[in-house]
Design an enzyme around this catalytic site. Structure first.
Site, PDB file in Angstrom:
ATOM      1  N   LEU A  34      -9.526 -14.691  -7.003  1.00 38.88           N
ATOM      2  CA  LEU A  34     -10.194 -14.027  -8.133  1.00 38.88           C
ATOM      3  C   LEU A  34     -11.632 -13.625  -7.801  1.00 38.88           C
ATOM      4  CD1 LEU A  34      -8.749 -16.136 -11.111  1.00 38.88           C
ATOM      5  CD2 LEU A  34      -7.921 -13.965 -10.189  1.00 38.88           C
ATOM      6  N   TYR A 142     -15.980  -4.633   8.454  1.00 42.10           N
ATOM      7  CA  TYR A 142     -14.726  -4.559   7.676  1.00 42.10           C
ATOM      8  C   TYR A 142     -13.644  -3.888   8.513  1.00 42.10           C
ATOM      9  CZ  TYR A 142     -11.362  -2.595   4.305  1.00 42.10           C
ATOM     10  OH  TYR A 142     -10.213  -2.216   3.650  1.00 42.10           O
TER      11      TYR A 142
HETATM   12  N1  LIG Z   1      -8.465   0.661  -2.300  1.00 42.30           N
HETATM   13  C1  LIG Z   1      -8.389   1.340  -1.152  1.00 42.30           C
HETATM   14  O1  LIG Z   1      -8.610   2.568  -1.120  1.00 42.30           O
HETATM   15  C2  LIG Z   1      -8.000   0.641   0.128  1.00 42.30           C
HETATM   16  C3  LIG Z   1      -8.044   1.383   1.324  1.00 42.30           C
HETATM   17  C4  LIG Z   1      -7.685   0.756   2.509  1.00 42.30           C
HETATM   18  C5  LIG Z   1      -7.248  -0.561   2.494  1.00 42.30           C
HETATM   19  N2  LIG Z   1      -7.226  -1.255   1.325  1.00 42.30           N
HETATM   20  C6  LIG Z   1      -6.763  -2.650   1.374  1.00 42.30           C
HETATM   21  O2  LIG Z   1      -5.862  -2.889   0.313  1.00 42.30           O
HETATM   22  C7  LIG Z   1      -5.965  -4.265  -0.098  1.00 42.30           C
HETATM   23  C8  LIG Z   1      -6.168  -4.328  -1.599  1.00 42.30           C
HETATM   24  O3  LIG Z   1      -7.396  -3.694  -1.917  1.00 42.30           O
HETATM   25  P1  LIG Z   1      -7.819  -3.303  -3.404  1.00 42.30           P
HETATM   26  O4  LIG Z   1      -8.410  -1.957  -3.357  1.00 42.30           O
HETATM   27  O5  LIG Z   1      -6.715  -3.613  -4.336  1.00 42.30           O
HETATM   28  O6  LIG Z   1      -9.049  -4.315  -3.635  1.00 42.30           O
HETATM   29  P2  LIG Z   1      -9.239  -5.526  -4.676  1.00 42.30           P
HETATM   30  O7  LIG Z   1     -10.608  -6.072  -4.436  1.00 42.30           O
HETATM   31  O8  LIG Z   1      -8.911  -5.063  -6.052  1.00 42.30           O
HETATM   32  O9  LIG Z   1      -8.113  -6.545  -4.201  1.00 42.30           O
HETATM   33  C9  LIG Z   1      -8.331  -7.566  -3.250  1.00 42.30           C
HETATM   34  C10 LIG Z   1      -7.819  -8.862  -3.850  1.00 42.30           C
HETATM   35  O10 LIG Z   1      -7.934  -9.906  -2.869  1.00 42.30           O
HETATM   36  C11 LIG Z   1      -8.464 -11.069  -3.525  1.00 42.30           C
HETATM   37  N3  LIG Z   1      -9.127 -11.878  -2.486  1.00 42.30           N
HETATM   38  C12 LIG Z   1     -10.278 -11.590  -1.822  1.00 42.30           C
HETATM   39  N4  LIG Z   1     -10.565 -12.588  -0.959  1.00 42.30           N
HETATM   40  C13 LIG Z   1      -9.565 -13.509  -1.073  1.00 42.30           C
HETATM   41  C14 LIG Z   1      -9.309 -14.763  -0.462  1.00 42.30           C
HETATM   42  N5  LIG Z   1     -10.147 -15.279   0.462  1.00 42.30           N
HETATM   43  N6  LIG Z   1      -8.190 -15.444  -0.801  1.00 42.30           N
HETATM   44  C15 LIG Z   1      -7.338 -14.942  -1.770  1.00 42.30           C
HETATM   45  N7  LIG Z   1      -7.555 -13.769  -2.391  1.00 42.30           N
HETATM   46  C16 LIG Z   1      -8.654 -13.060  -2.056  1.00 42.30           C
HETATM   47  C17 LIG Z   1      -9.399 -10.511  -4.566  1.00 42.30           C
HETATM   48  O11 LIG Z   1      -9.732 -11.435  -5.606  1.00 42.30           O
HETATM   49  C18 LIG Z   1      -8.625  -9.298  -5.071  1.00 42.30           C
HETATM   50  O12 LIG Z   1      -7.747  -9.654  -6.125  1.00 42.30           O
HETATM   51  C19 LIG Z   1      -7.086  -4.872   0.723  1.00 42.30           C
HETATM   52  O13 LIG Z   1      -6.535  -5.538   1.827  1.00 42.30           O
HETATM   53  C20 LIG Z   1      -7.878  -3.659   1.185  1.00 42.30           C
HETATM   54  O14 LIG Z   1      -8.579  -3.915   2.385  1.00 42.30           O
HETATM   55  C21 LIG Z   1      -7.596  -0.694   0.144  1.00 42.30           C
END
Ligand SMILES: NC(=O)c1ccc[n+]([C@@H]2O[C@H](COP(=O)([O-])OP(=O)(O)OC[C@H]3O[C@@H](n4cnc5c(N)ncnc54)[C@H](O)[C@@H]3O)[C@@H](O)[C@H]2O)c1
Length: 295
Positions: A34, A142
């Site tokens: 979270l 990252y």
């Molecule tokens: N949104 C984009 O455009 C995008 C692009 C490339 C990659 N991604 C990847 O997609 C995935 C989801 O991203 P998102 O945009 O939904 O972001 P987000 O921040 O909404 O989701 C990430 C989730 O991971 C949880 N989290 C973070 N650290 C944690 C830990 N140590 N242990 C357990 N949970 C943890 C957070 O609380 C959150 O719910 C990520 O891996 C991100 O790198 C997203």
């Protein structure tokens, strides 16, 4: 009913994936600390899903949640390029070491496949359309940790695949943080009647893919027999949209301009060939209609 584990399932993309998995009849367990996710994103499921609050940095928690899972969708991550420059060790611990914990836990359990959420940021400034064989050129901790996490997937003792997301947008994307996606930020400015700020000349392009398409691709990646050795697969549309055009599509007020941010790539769009050939996956939601699916 098979059990799917979604790490990061309380976040933006993860919570949409949970919705789709539940709708298709899976049992779902979420592991999330979270830190950027919200229980509100999952509240509509009530006790139909299992939620475990904890971190992927704790190996024993990873073992516990992976134990009886068939598929692991590993989305938990720190997600800010800017923050990663300030706190590289934190990014190593979560993005790389956390992924290693999940891989080891999955290998020691009955997990059939782990799907890693990787990122187009591993390509840096590669010329578009970017294909998966472009070399790594990470411009931030990252991106570097996502690249290393992919390598860990390719060396793992469990079947893996590594979708590389381009710019994902959709409902539940946060607009209240400086690290939010540009669409969420522009929409907030438009709603508040405030001119948005564009960094650079606004002619930089991005490949925006709707979260509904990403979720469909993730489920295909979990089941496809043509992958399993950590193959990178672009999840993009192949369409490049300039930040200026995006601002006018969202009907923002005329933008202000500030100097470009260092480390930002100029142009980005995906080659979609591998996604189609290996997964039968093609994005279907065009940006103009996807922008009407945000609430
Ligand atoms: N949104 C984009 O455009 C995008 C692009 C490339 C990659 N991604 C990847 O997609 C995935 C989801 O991203 P998102 O945009 O939904 O972001 P987000 O921040 O909404 O989701 C990430 C989730 O991971 C949880 N989290 C973070 N650290 C944690 C830990 N140590 N242990 C357990 N949970 C943890 C957070 O609380 C959150 O719910 C990520 O891996 C991100 O790198 C997203």
């Amino acid at each position: 009913m098979s059990l799917a584990l979604v790490t990061g399932g309380a976040g933006f993309i993860g919570s949409h994936l949970v919705d789709a998995l539940v709708a298709s009849g899976h049992r779902v367990r979420v592991l999330d600390d979270l830190s950027t996710g919200h229980l509100d994103n999952l509240a509509h499921h009530g006790d139909r899903i299992e939620f475990v609050e904890g971190t992927i940095c704790d190996r024993s928690i990873c073992d516990m949640v992976a134990d009886d899972a068939e598929i692991v969708y590993h989305l938990a991550s720190r997600v800010s390029v800017v923050e990663s420059v300030a706190e590289p060790e934190r990014y190593r611990e979560v993005v790389l070491e956390g992924t290693r914990h999940m891989l080891d836990a999955a290998a020691g359990a009955v997990v059939r496949r782990l799907v890693l959420a990787s990122s187009c940021s591993v390509y840096g400034d590669a010329p578009p359309p970017i294909s998966e064989d472009a070399r790594f050129d990470p411009q931030s901790p990252y991106a570097a940790m996502k690249a290393e996490a992919e390598e860990a997937c390719r060396a793992a003792q469990v079947s893996t695949v590594c979708p590389r997301f381009f710019n994902v947008y959709g409902a539940r994307q946060r607009a209240d943080s400086p690290y939010s996606g540009v669409i969420a930020i522009f929409r907030r400015f438009a709603a508040e009647g405030v001119p948005p700020t564009i960094f650079g000349d606004g002619l930089q392009t991005r490949d925006f893919i709707h979260v509904g398409d990403v979720v469909r691709g993730l489920m295909l990646a979990a089941g496809a027999s043509s992958v399993g050795r950590g193959e990178p697969i672009n999840f993009g549309t192949g369409v490049a949209t300039s930040v200026r055009d995006l601002a006018s599509l969202i009907e923002c007020l005329p933008p202000g301009f500030e100097p470009a941010r260092t480390g930002e790539v100029r142009h980005s769009s995906a080659s979609t060939v591998q996604a189609w050939e290996r997964l039968g996956f093609r994005a279907e939601i065009e940006l103009a209609s996807g922008l009407t699916l945000l609430d």
